[in-house]
Design an enzyme around this catalytic site. Structure first.
Site, PDB file in Angstrom:
ATOM      1  N   ARG A  47       0.819  -1.211   0.000  1.00 13.29           N
ATOM      2  CA  ARG A  47       0.000   0.000   0.000  1.00 13.29           C
ATOM      3  C   ARG A  47       0.852   1.260   0.000  1.00 13.29           C
ATOM      4  O   ARG A  47       0.505   2.262  -0.582  1.00 13.29           O
ATOM      5  CB  ARG A  47      -0.893   0.011   1.239  1.00 13.29           C
ATOM      6  CG  ARG A  47      -2.242  -0.615   0.997  1.00 13.29           C
ATOM      7  CD  ARG A  47      -3.043  -0.575   2.270  1.00 13.29           C
ATOM      8  NE  ARG A  47      -2.266  -1.208   3.363  1.00 13.29           N
ATOM      9  CZ  ARG A  47      -2.250  -0.782   4.617  1.00 13.29           C
ATOM     10  NH1 ARG A  47      -2.940   0.257   4.967  1.00 13.29           N
ATOM     11  NH2 ARG A  47      -1.538  -1.420   5.534  1.00 13.29           N
ATOM     12  N   LYS A 155      -0.960 -18.413   7.471  1.00 11.48           N
ATOM     13  CA  LYS A 155      -2.128 -18.671   8.316  1.00 11.48           C
ATOM     14  C   LYS A 155      -2.710 -17.351   8.792  1.00 11.48           C
ATOM     15  O   LYS A 155      -1.979 -16.369   8.801  1.00 11.48           O
ATOM     16  CB  LYS A 155      -1.758 -19.580   9.493  1.00 11.48           C
ATOM     17  CG  LYS A 155      -0.866 -18.893  10.551  1.00 11.48           C
ATOM     18  CD  LYS A 155      -0.799 -19.692  11.807  1.00 11.48           C
ATOM     19  CE  LYS A 155      -1.614 -19.121  12.915  1.00 11.48           C
ATOM     20  NZ  LYS A 155      -0.981 -18.039  13.673  1.00 11.48           N
ATOM     21  N   HIS A 185       4.662 -22.086   9.923  1.00 11.86           N
ATOM     22  CA  HIS A 185       6.110 -21.939  10.100  1.00 11.86           C
ATOM     23  C   HIS A 185       6.700 -22.961  11.081  1.00 11.86           C
ATOM     24  O   HIS A 185       7.900 -23.203  11.081  1.00 11.86           O
ATOM     25  CB  HIS A 185       6.489 -20.493  10.475  1.00 11.86           C
ATOM     26  CG  HIS A 185       6.259 -20.152  11.915  1.00 11.86           C
ATOM     27  ND1 HIS A 185       5.045 -19.778  12.392  1.00 11.86           N
ATOM     28  CD2 HIS A 185       7.091 -20.117  12.978  1.00 11.86           C
ATOM     29  CE1 HIS A 185       5.122 -19.532  13.694  1.00 11.86           C
ATOM     30  NE2 HIS A 185       6.374 -19.731  14.080  1.00 11.86           N
ATOM     31  N   LYS A 189      10.643 -25.498  11.198  1.00 10.30           N
ATOM     32  CA  LYS A 189      11.650 -25.546  12.272  1.00 10.30           C
ATOM     33  C   LYS A 189      12.425 -26.851  12.165  1.00 10.30           C
ATOM     34  O   LYS A 189      11.839 -27.928  12.034  1.00 10.30           O
ATOM     35  CB  LYS A 189      10.973 -25.449  13.646  1.00 10.30           C
ATOM     36  CG  LYS A 189      10.365 -24.068  13.934  1.00 10.30           C
ATOM     37  CD  LYS A 189       9.730 -24.028  15.319  1.00 10.30           C
ATOM     38  CE  LYS A 189       8.856 -22.798  15.505  1.00 10.30           C
ATOM     39  NZ  LYS A 189       9.552 -21.622  15.950  1.00 10.30           N
ATOM     40  N   GLU A 223       4.370 -19.400  25.634  1.00 11.08           N
ATOM     41  CA  GLU A 223       5.061 -18.167  25.269  1.00 11.08           C
ATOM     42  C   GLU A 223       5.102 -17.238  26.470  1.00 11.08           C
ATOM     43  O   GLU A 223       4.136 -17.179  27.240  1.00 11.08           O
ATOM     44  CB  GLU A 223       4.312 -17.466  24.141  1.00 11.08           C
ATOM     45  CG  GLU A 223       4.295 -18.262  22.860  1.00 11.08           C
ATOM     46  CD  GLU A 223       3.667 -17.446  21.750  1.00 11.08           C
ATOM     47  OE1 GLU A 223       4.417 -16.750  21.050  1.00 11.08           O
ATOM     48  OE2 GLU A 223       2.446 -17.500  21.604  1.00 11.08           O
ATOM     49  N   HIS A 247      -0.263 -24.970  14.473  1.00 11.09           N
ATOM     50  CA  HIS A 247       1.056 -25.442  14.897  1.00 11.09           C
ATOM     51  C   HIS A 247       0.993 -26.720  15.745  1.00 11.09           C
ATOM     52  O   HIS A 247       1.699 -27.695  15.485  1.00 11.09           O
ATOM     53  CB  HIS A 247       1.779 -24.365  15.710  1.00 11.09           C
ATOM     54  CG  HIS A 247       1.843 -23.033  15.013  1.00 11.09           C
ATOM     55  ND1 HIS A 247       2.019 -22.917  13.658  1.00 11.09           N
ATOM     56  CD2 HIS A 247       1.774 -21.765  15.478  1.00 11.09           C
ATOM     57  CE1 HIS A 247       2.037 -21.631  13.323  1.00 11.09           C
ATOM     58  NE2 HIS A 247       1.888 -20.923  14.412  1.00 11.09           N
ATOM     59  N   LYS A 347      -0.248 -17.549  26.201  1.00  6.61           N
ATOM     60  CA  LYS A 347       0.615 -16.369  26.231  1.00  6.61           C
ATOM     61  C   LYS A 347       0.816 -15.973  27.687  1.00  6.61           C
ATOM     62  O   LYS A 347      -0.013 -16.280  28.542  1.00  6.61           O
ATOM     63  CB  LYS A 347      -0.040 -15.214  25.491  1.00  6.61           C
ATOM     64  CG  LYS A 347      -0.294 -15.542  24.020  1.00  6.61           C
ATOM     65  CD  LYS A 347       0.275 -14.478  23.118  1.00  6.61           C
ATOM     66  CE  LYS A 347      -0.008 -14.772  21.666  1.00  6.61           C
ATOM     67  NZ  LYS A 347       1.153 -15.244  20.915  1.00  6.61           N
TER      68      LYS A 347
HETATM   69  C1  BG6 Z   1       2.234 -17.424  15.319  1.00  5.43           C
HETATM   70  C2  BG6 Z   1       1.165 -16.884  16.220  1.00  5.43           C
HETATM   71  O1  BG6 Z   1       1.680 -18.252  14.344  1.00  5.43           O
HETATM   72  O2  BG6 Z   1       3.167 -18.170  16.104  1.00  5.43           O
HETATM   73  C3  BG6 Z   1       1.769 -16.017  17.312  1.00  5.43           C
HETATM   74  O3  BG6 Z   1       0.247 -16.111  15.464  1.00  5.43           O
HETATM   75  C4  BG6 Z   1       2.822 -16.783  18.062  1.00  5.43           C
HETATM   76  O4  BG6 Z   1       0.765 -15.557  18.212  1.00  5.43           O
HETATM   77  C5  BG6 Z   1       3.827 -17.408  17.101  1.00  5.43           C
HETATM   78  O5  BG6 Z   1       3.485 -15.866  18.924  1.00  5.43           O
HETATM   79  C6  BG6 Z   1       4.760 -18.350  17.840  1.00  5.43           C
HETATM   80  O6  BG6 Z   1       5.788 -18.751  16.988  1.00  5.43           O
HETATM   81  P1  BG6 Z   1       7.207 -19.185  17.565  1.00  5.43           P
HETATM   82  O7  BG6 Z   1       7.977 -19.599  16.361  1.00  5.43           O
HETATM   83  O8  BG6 Z   1       7.762 -17.993  18.268  1.00  5.43           O
HETATM   84  O9  BG6 Z   1       6.927 -20.303  18.527  1.00  5.43           O
END
Ligand code: BG6
Length: 508
Positions: A47, A155, A185, A189, A223, A247, A347
Site C-alpha cells: 500500500r 495462516k 512456520h 523448524k 510463550e 502449529h 501467552k
Molecule cells: C504465530 C502466532 O503463528 O506463532 C503467534 O500467530 C505466536 O501468536 C507465534 O506468537 C509463535 O511462533 P514461535 O515460532 O515464536 O513459537
C-alpha cells in the site's frame, strides 16, 4: 544443497511487518549461502507509496535488526542482495492496479531472464487472499504454460471449518492444489522436522511408539510474551485458533503418524492427514470436561508489571477471548486408541518453550525401590525450542548399598553441534517453495481436518459464552484447572529454559 531455478518472488504486503521481520532476512540468509539463483528478483507490492530506493533502504534496516547475519559482516554482499529488491505500490481493492504489477513482473522477467517462473507470496490480511488470487488469474498470472507459478498463503487459513473450505474452493478455482503453499512456520523448524527423522531413522523407537508402551503424550507450546500490539487480531482469534488449530496439530500429526512409504510430499502429507482425520471428535461432554480455557490477568513478574489481557491495546475490556487453552483428546486408530494426548498453549506463561513429551508405561513388576513414584515412567522429551534437543529420562541405580533407583537424564543438545547452522523456519520454507517441494507446507485437506476437530470447541464457546474462562496471573503456568485434566498423581511437565531441568513450577 540444491539451488532453485530462476524466478521472481512477488510479495504482496511488502510494506508490512512479516516482510520486514521474516521474509527479507530469510532471503538474505539464503543469498549468503549461495542458495538463490543468479536470475532472481523480489518484487514487493504494498500500500505504501515507496520507490525501489526507499524499499531497499527499509529492507537494509530490516536486515540490521532481523537477519541471522548482520549486513555489516559482508557489506558488499548486502549491497548486491538489496539490488535484487524492487517495489511497486498497489491498491489491492483496485483490479486495474494489478496490471501494473504484471507490467513490472514482465519487465523484470525480460531484464533478468527468470523464465516467467513466479512465486506470489501473500503476506496480507487473509481477507485479501481470494481477491488477490482472482486478480492474478485475471492478469493470466496463474497459468503455467510459460514458467511455473506458485502461491504462498500465511495462516490463518480460514476462521473455522466452513471458511477454510470456502478459501480452499476459491484458491483452487485459479490455482491447482500443487501450486498452493500454505505456510505453517512450525513445519519449517529444524527440530520439528527432526521428529520424523528421530522416529523413522532409528530402529529403537518405532516398536514401542504405540498404545502398548506409551501411557500418554504431552505437548506444550508456551510463550512468555503477551499479545503486544496484535490485540486487534488476537481478539478475533484466541489461543485455539492462533496456535492449536495449526502449529500444535501439525506437531501431533508428526508425532503420531505412521511411517510414510517415501520421504516425499505425497507420502508424508498423506500420513499426516490420516492422523488429523483420526482425532476423536469432541462431544459436548468431552468439551466440558477436557477443555480448559484461561486469560492472563495483570501481575508483577521479576519486578516488572505485566498488563492483563483486557488492558492490552485493541482488546475489549470485557473480552472473553482465551489466551490459554489446555485440552485432552484421543486419536482413534490402531496405534493410539485410548492413549490420552494432552496439549496446552498460552501467552504470558513463565517461559517460551515448545516440547513434546512421550511418556512410556512403567515397568510391569517393581522389584527395586523407587524414591520418587512420579518419575517412574520413562520419558522422551523432544524439545522444539529453545535449547533444542532430545532428552531421555530413565531409572539408574543409586551408587552404594541396596538397589535404590533414581531417575536420570540422557540428553542431546543441538548447541553441541557447534559447526552446524540451524536455518530459520522461513529460510527453509522459502527455499522449499522455490524448489517446488511442498512437504513442509500444510495441504488443503489437512487444514480442513484440523478445523474439523477444533470447530465443535469454538461452536461450544460461542453458544456458551459464560462457560468458565479462568484468569491466571501473567507469568504463571495457566489455570490450575488444566492440571486436573490428568488423572491423579500426574500433571504437566514444568519445563525450564534448559532442556534438562524441569519440575520447577515457577522459575524466577
Ligand atoms: C504465530 C502466532 O503463528 O506463532 C503467534 O500467530 C505466536 O501468536 C507465534 O506468537 C509463535 O511462533 P514461535 O515460532 O515464536 O513459537
Amino acid at each position: 544443497m540444491q539451488k532453485s531455478e530462476p524466478h521472481i518472488l512477488c510479495i504482496f504486503g511488502a510494506s508490512g511487518d512479516l516482510t520486514r521481520r521474516k521474509l527479507i532476512p530469510a532471503l538474505y540468509d539464503l543469498y549468503l549461502q549461495n542458495l538463490l539463483p543468479e536470475e532472481f528478483a523480489v518484487l514487493g507490492a504494498g500500500r505504501k507509496p515507496y520507490t525501489d530506493e526507499i524499499f531497499r533502504e527499509q529492507m537494509t534496516a530490516a536486515l540490521k535488526s532481523h537477519s541471522a547475519t548482520p549486513p555489516g559482516d559482508s557489506p558488499e554482499k548486502a549491497v548486491l542482495f538489496v539490488q535484487k529488491l524492487f517495489y511497486t505500490s498497489l491498491d489491492t481493492s483496485d483490479p486495474d492496479s494489478y496490471s501494473l504489477v504484471k507490467q513490472k513482473l514482465e519487465k523484470l522477467d525480460m531484464a533478468l531472464g527468470t523464465g516467467r517462473n513466479m512465486i506470489f507470496y501473500l503476506a496480507t490480511p487473509p481477507s485479501l487472499y481470494t481477491p488477490i488470487a482472482n486478480s492474478l488469474a485475471k492478469q493470466e498470472l496463474t497459468t503455467e504454460d510459460d514458467g511455473w507459478k506458485r502461491i504462498v498463503v500465511e495462516k490463518p487459513f480460514g476462521y473455522d471449518l466452513e471458511s477454510s473450505k470456502e478459501l480452499n474452493i476459491q484458491l483452487r478455482k485459479v490455482f491447482k492444489e500443487d501450486q498452493i503453499y500454505r505456510i505453517d512456520h512450525y513445519l519449517g523448524k529444524e527440530t520439528v522436522q527432526n521428529i520424523m527423522v528421530t522416529r523413522f531413522s532409528n530402529g529403537i523407537f518405532e516398536p514401542i511408539w504405540n498404545r502398548n508402551f506409551v501411557s500418554h503424550v504431552e505437548i506444550t507450546a508456551s510463550e512468555a510474551i503477551g499479545v503486544g500490539d496484535r490485540g486487534g487480531y488476537y481478539e478475533g482469534s484466541g489461543a485455539l485458533r492462533d496456535m492449536l488449530q495449526n502449529h500444535i496439530l501439525q506437531l501431533v500429526a508428526l508425532v503420531a503418524m505412521e511411517p510414510p512409504v517415501w520421504a516425499n510430499s505425497v507420502s508424508i502429507r498423506n500420513e499426516m492427514v490420516k492422523v488429523l482425520d483420526s482425532i476423536r471428535p469432541m462431544s459436548t461432554e468431552a468439551i466440558e470436561k477436557d477443555v480448559v480455557r484461561g486469560q492472563y490477568t495483570s501481575s508483577v513478574v521479576r519486578g516488572e508489571s505485566m498488563t492483563g489481557y483486557r488492558e492490552e491495546t485493541g482488546v475489549d475490556p470485557n473480552s472473553r477471548t482465551e489466551t490459554y487453552t489446555g485440552l485432552k483428546f484421543y486419536i482413534d486408530n490402531w496405534r493410539w486408541k485410548d492413549v490420552p494426548f494432552f496439549a496446552r498453549t498460552g501467552k504470558r506463561l513463565p517461559i517460551r518453550v515448545t516440547e513434546i513429551i512421550v511418556h512410556f508405561q512403567g515397568s510391569p513388576h517393581h522389584i527395586f525401590s523407587h524414591g520418587d513414584h512420579s518419575s517412574e515412567n520413562n520419558q522422551l522429551i523432544i524439545r522444539i525450542q529453545p535449547d533444542e534437543g532430545l532428552l531421555m529420562k530413565f531409572g539408574m541405580k543409586v551408587p552404594g548399598a541396596g538397589y535404590d533407583v533414581q531417575n536420570v537424564n540422557m540428553d542431546f543438545h543441538y548447541s553441541s553441534l557447534s559447526e552446524v547452522y540451524l536455518p530459520a523456519a522461513y529460510e527453509r520454507l522459502l527455499l522449499d517453495c522455490m524448489l517446488g517441494d511442498s512437504t513442509l507446507y500444510a495441504r488443503g485437506d489437512a487444514v480442513e481436518s484440523a478445523w474439523r476437530f477444533v470447530d465443535p470447541i469454538l461452536q461450544y464457546w460461542k453458544k456458551n459464552p459464560d462457560k468458565e474462562l479462568y484468569g491466571y496471573p501473567a507469568g504463571t503456568w495457566g489455570p490450575k484447572e488444566a492440571d486436573e485434566l490428568f488423572s491423579e498423581g500426574l500433571t504437566w511437565r514444568y519445563p525450564s529454559k534448559n532442556l534438562a531441568d524441569d519440575g520447577k513450577y515457577c522459575e524466577l
